[in-house]
Design a protein around this motif. Sequence first.
Motif, short mmCIF file in Angstrom:
data_model
loop_
_atom_site.label_atom_id
_atom_site.label_comp_id
_atom_site.label_asym_id
_atom_site.label_seq_id
_atom_site.Cartn_x
_atom_site.Cartn_y
_atom_site.Cartn_z
N ASN A 36 -9.83 -21.59 -13.57
CA ASN A 36 -10.41 -22.89 -12.84
C ASN A 36 -9.40 -23.49 -12.28
OD1 ASN A 36 -13.10 -21.64 -13.47
ND2 ASN A 36 -13.07 -22.88 -15.22
N GLY A 37 -8.11 -23.40 -12.62
CA GLY A 37 -7.10 -24.23 -12.06
C GLY A 37 -6.88 -25.58 -13.10
N ILE A 38 -5.86 -25.45 -13.73
CA ILE A 38 -5.59 -26.53 -14.53
C ILE A 38 -5.01 -27.85 -14.18
CG2 ILE A 38 -3.64 -27.07 -16.56
CD1 ILE A 38 -4.22 -24.58 -17.81
N THR A 39 -5.52 -28.99 -14.69
CA THR A 39 -5.03 -30.36 -14.35
C THR A 39 -3.88 -30.72 -15.35
OG1 THR A 39 -7.32 -30.89 -13.32
CG2 THR A 39 -5.44 -32.52 -13.66
N PRO A 41 -5.64 -21.74 -9.06
CA PRO A 41 -6.05 -20.80 -10.19
C PRO A 41 -5.10 -19.94 -10.70
CG PRO A 41 -7.62 -21.04 -8.31
CD PRO A 41 -6.78 -21.77 -8.15
N ALA A 42 -4.81 -19.65 -11.99
CA ALA A 42 -4.04 -18.71 -12.51
C ALA A 42 -4.48 -17.64 -13.32
CB ALA A 42 -3.03 -19.59 -13.20
N LYS A 79 5.53 -25.44 -9.34
CA LYS A 79 5.64 -26.72 -9.77
C LYS A 79 6.85 -26.62 -10.51
CE LYS A 79 0.83 -28.05 -8.82
NZ LYS A 79 0.73 -28.34 -7.48
N TYR A 80 7.39 -27.90 -10.70
CA TYR A 80 8.51 -28.14 -11.99
C TYR A 80 7.87 -27.60 -13.44
CZ TYR A 80 12.02 -30.80 -14.67
OH TYR A 80 12.92 -31.14 -15.53
N HIS A 81 8.64 -26.94 -14.08
CA HIS A 81 8.04 -26.48 -15.53
C HIS A 81 6.43 -26.20 -15.63
CE1 HIS A 81 11.94 -27.92 -17.15
NE2 HIS A 81 11.81 -29.09 -17.01
N GLN A 82 6.21 -25.43 -14.56
CA GLN A 82 4.55 -25.37 -14.53
C GLN A 82 4.20 -24.38 -15.49
OE1 GLN A 82 3.51 -24.43 -10.38
NE2 GLN A 82 1.23 -23.35 -11.29
N ILE A 83 4.63 -23.21 -15.91
CA ILE A 83 4.23 -22.62 -16.98
C ILE A 83 4.13 -23.30 -18.30
CG2 ILE A 83 4.15 -20.66 -18.51
CD1 ILE A 83 3.63 -19.75 -15.68
N LYS A 84 5.01 -23.94 -18.60
CA LYS A 84 5.22 -24.79 -19.90
C LYS A 84 4.31 -25.98 -19.92
CE LYS A 84 10.25 -23.70 -20.57
NZ LYS A 84 11.63 -24.05 -20.33
N ARG A 85 4.04 -26.47 -18.72
CA ARG A 85 3.16 -27.60 -18.64
C ARG A 85 1.78 -27.22 -18.75
NH1 ARG A 85 4.60 -30.08 -13.33
NH2 ARG A 85 3.82 -32.01 -13.55
N MET A 86 1.47 -26.26 -18.07
CA MET A 86 -0.01 -25.39 -18.11
C MET A 86 -0.23 -25.07 -19.68
SD MET A 86 0.17 -23.04 -14.82
CE MET A 86 -1.53 -22.16 -14.99
N GLY A 97 3.10 -24.44 -27.30
CA GLY A 97 4.25 -24.69 -26.75
C GLY A 97 4.82 -23.31 -26.40
N VAL A 98 5.74 -23.31 -25.29
CA VAL A 98 6.33 -21.90 -25.01
C VAL A 98 7.61 -21.80 -25.54
CG1 VAL A 98 7.17 -20.58 -22.91
CG2 VAL A 98 5.00 -22.34 -22.66
N ASN A 99 7.75 -20.87 -26.42
CA ASN A 99 9.02 -20.47 -27.22
C ASN A 99 9.97 -19.78 -26.36
OD1 ASN A 99 8.24 -21.70 -29.49
ND2 ASN A 99 7.38 -19.95 -30.46
N THR A 100 9.50 -18.63 -25.40
CA THR A 100 10.21 -17.78 -24.72
C THR A 100 9.51 -17.63 -23.57
OG1 THR A 100 9.11 -15.68 -25.56
CG2 THR A 100 10.98 -16.47 -26.49
N LEU A 101 10.27 -17.62 -22.19
CA LEU A 101 9.53 -17.46 -21.04
C LEU A 101 10.53 -16.34 -20.11
CD1 LEU A 101 6.93 -18.24 -19.45
CD2 LEU A 101 8.61 -20.02 -18.37
N LYS A 102 9.85 -15.66 -19.50
CA LYS A 102 10.57 -14.42 -18.77
C LYS A 102 9.83 -14.12 -17.60
CE LYS A 102 12.26 -9.82 -19.42
NZ LYS A 102 12.54 -8.70 -20.33
N ARG A 103 10.56 -14.26 -16.26
CA ARG A 103 9.74 -13.88 -15.24
C ARG A 103 9.87 -12.54 -14.85
NH1 ARG A 103 10.42 -17.67 -9.95
NH2 ARG A 103 12.72 -16.80 -10.14
N LEU A 104 8.78 -11.85 -14.73
CA LEU A 104 8.79 -10.33 -14.56
C LEU A 104 8.57 -10.02 -13.19
CD1 LEU A 104 5.66 -9.77 -17.14
CD2 LEU A 104 8.50 -9.51 -17.41
N SER A 105 8.01 -10.91 -12.14
CA SER A 105 7.82 -10.19 -10.71
C SER A 105 7.60 -11.59 -9.80
CB SER A 105 6.83 -9.22 -10.75
OG SER A 105 5.58 -9.92 -10.99
N ILE A 106 8.05 -11.10 -8.55
CA ILE A 106 7.79 -12.11 -7.53
C ILE A 106 7.16 -11.14 -6.36
CG2 ILE A 106 8.60 -13.85 -5.85
CD1 ILE A 106 11.25 -14.28 -7.53
#
Length: 234
Positions: free
Chosen positions: A153-156, A165-166, A184-191, A198-207
Amino acid sequence: MAEIRIDKYLSVALSVSRTDAKALLKSGKITADGKVVLRPETKISETATVKYGGQELAYKKYIYILMNKPEGILSASTDKRVKTVVDILPENLKRTGLFPVGRLDKNTTGLLIITDDGDFGHKVTSPKSLIKKQYLAGLDGKVKEEFVEIFKNGITLADGEECMPADLEILENNHAVVTICEGKYHQIKRMFGVVGLGVNTLKRLSIGKLTLPPTLREGECIELSLNEIQQIFE
Ligand code: URA
């Protein structure tokens, strides 16, 4: 037609330092459009036919590097204190003007593009591009089924900023794959912060359709062709 100093042309075409390029010129084995070039400051057209010992050289105007960014390295070109993604490139891929396309946090790993093509970088990071980026997140708690709808629904965010929407795919062991189409700045962590995780680990898989090769270890990189890099826009 754009012109370039012959020593710069050689350092790019042959992946050698400017000093080595100057030495090559002194040897008298370099020709541009049939004429021997000895002076490093000589300017030639980017489309000139340049030969070394009779062999034609290929000049690439821009370079596109796919890195599996390791933890603890800054997504920047230079920094006074901390090592950057450009600092850790292998010597044969280094040239002036390189920058990371978009930023991954210092502790985020995974797919990062490094290039010297400003127009391309702008096209990828522009908010209008709506290119999908996929991240694997390790969370400090259970990812509940109800979060899928919340993400959809799209997080605020906490500061009132609205996210588009994600997609959220729940995996085992407090892991999830999130797909977003903005940066957006730190988007995944903030979502995840909004749903109390809390996000312990984050890895980008694709663009876009460009994915991180599974065999590429952290800190390693590969050069991509202009064709391969287009997968970002598919
Ligand atoms: N979202 C984050 O929170 N961090 C990143 O590095 C990338 C996306």
